[in-house]
Design a protein around this motif. Structure first.
Motif, PDB file in Angstrom:
ATOM      1  N   MET A   1       0.839  -1.199   0.000  1.00  9.01           N
ATOM      2  CA  MET A   1       0.000   0.000   0.000  1.00  9.01           C
ATOM      3  C   MET A   1       0.877   1.253   0.000  1.00  9.01           C
ATOM      4  N   GLN A   2       1.988   1.233   0.738  1.00  9.77           N
ATOM      5  CA  GLN A   2       2.909   2.382   0.720  1.00  9.77           C
ATOM      6  C   GLN A   2       3.450   2.600  -0.696  1.00  9.77           C
ATOM      7  N   ARG A   3       3.731   1.511  -1.381  1.00  4.56           N
ATOM      8  CA  ARG A   3       4.210   1.624  -2.765  1.00  4.56           C
ATOM      9  C   ARG A   3       3.118   2.206  -3.661  1.00  4.56           C
ATOM     10  N   ALA A   4       1.889   1.750  -3.488  1.00  6.60           N
ATOM     11  CA  ALA A   4       0.769   2.277  -4.283  1.00  6.60           C
ATOM     12  C   ALA A   4       0.601   3.777  -4.039  1.00  6.60           C
ATOM     13  N   ILE A   5       0.710   4.190  -2.795  1.00 10.28           N
ATOM     14  CA  ILE A   5       0.570   5.613  -2.459  1.00 10.28           C
ATOM     15  C   ILE A   5       1.694   6.419  -3.095  1.00 10.28           C
ATOM     16  N   ALA A   6       2.932   5.910  -2.998  1.00 16.15           N
ATOM     17  CA  ALA A   6       4.070   6.618  -3.584  1.00 16.15           C
ATOM     18  C   ALA A   6       3.921   6.726  -5.100  1.00 16.15           C
ATOM     19  N   LEU A   7       3.510   5.650  -5.755  1.00  8.69           N
ATOM     20  CA  LEU A   7       3.322   5.683  -7.205  1.00  8.69           C
ATOM     21  C   LEU A   7       2.217   6.664  -7.587  1.00  8.69           C
ATOM     22  N   HIS A   8       1.140   6.658  -6.835  1.00  6.08           N
ATOM     23  CA  HIS A   8       0.012   7.556  -7.110  1.00  6.08           C
ATOM     24  C   HIS A   8       0.438   9.015  -6.969  1.00  6.08           C
ATOM     25  N   ASP A   9       1.210   9.302  -5.926  1.00  7.78           N
ATOM     26  CA  ASP A   9       1.602  10.682  -5.641  1.00  7.78           C
ATOM     27  C   ASP A   9       2.824  11.118  -6.427  1.00  7.78           C
ATOM     28  N   GLY A  10       3.415  10.202  -7.204  1.00  7.06           N
ATOM     29  CA  GLY A  10       4.571  10.552  -8.023  1.00  7.06           C
ATOM     30  C   GLY A  10       5.868  10.698  -7.238  1.00  7.06           C
ATOM     31  N   ARG A  11       5.909  10.077  -6.079  1.00  6.85           N
ATOM     32  CA  ARG A  11       7.127  10.109  -5.258  1.00  6.85           C
ATOM     33  C   ARG A  11       8.004   8.929  -5.614  1.00  6.85           C
TER      34      ARG A  11
END
Length: 150
Positions: A136-146
């Protein structure tokens, strides 16, 4: 909704506890003796760590909820295709089968936050909470462009 209410009640209780512990730490510091000053500092550190952890957890939950709402609006939330026992628990073999499918999707599209979100749900269903959180942390980072941590 019940989970959110429970979360906010627990967070409020924790904040009260942090305040009480912090005030005791300040009282120990005000005593000013060689024994009470180190204890006061130690007592103040614990609420600070607790507040930091509470903030991080709240940010994570808020971000995951934001992604779930967006995926729901797109019609991309994973369909519950899990077999359940008579008591309502998820059948382990069923969870493993769905997990294998979600893992293959994430490997096929490693830069798609949607596939990582669905993989996180599959990890959760398979009762692998640490990996669910990392996915989920990876999904959030990918979504936010981090940048994504390895």
């Amino acid at each position: 909704m019940r989970a959110k209410i429970t979360y906010f009640v627990t967070a409020a209780v924790l904040l009260v506890y942090f305040y009480l512990a912090g005030s005791r730490g300040v009282m120990l510091l005000q005593q000013g003796t060689a024994v009470t000053i180190p204890f006061g500092v130690a007592v103040l550190v614990l609420p600070l760590i607790g507040v930091w952890f509470l903030v991080q957890t709240t940010r994570f939950a808020t971000s995951a909820d934001r992604l779930a709402r967006e995926l729901d609006a797109e019609g991309g939330l994973p369909v519950d295709e899990l077999v359940r026992t008579p008591s309502g628990r998820i059948d382990r073999d069923s969870a493993d089968a769905v997990f294998a499918k979600r893992k293959a999707e994430a490997e096929a599209a490693p830069d798609d936050w949607r596939s990582w979100f669905r993989l996180a749900v599959a990890y959760h269903d398979a009762r692998d909470t640490p990996r669910a959180r990392k996915a989920m942390q990876r999904a959030i980072a990918l979504h936010d462009g981090r940048p994504v941590r390895a």
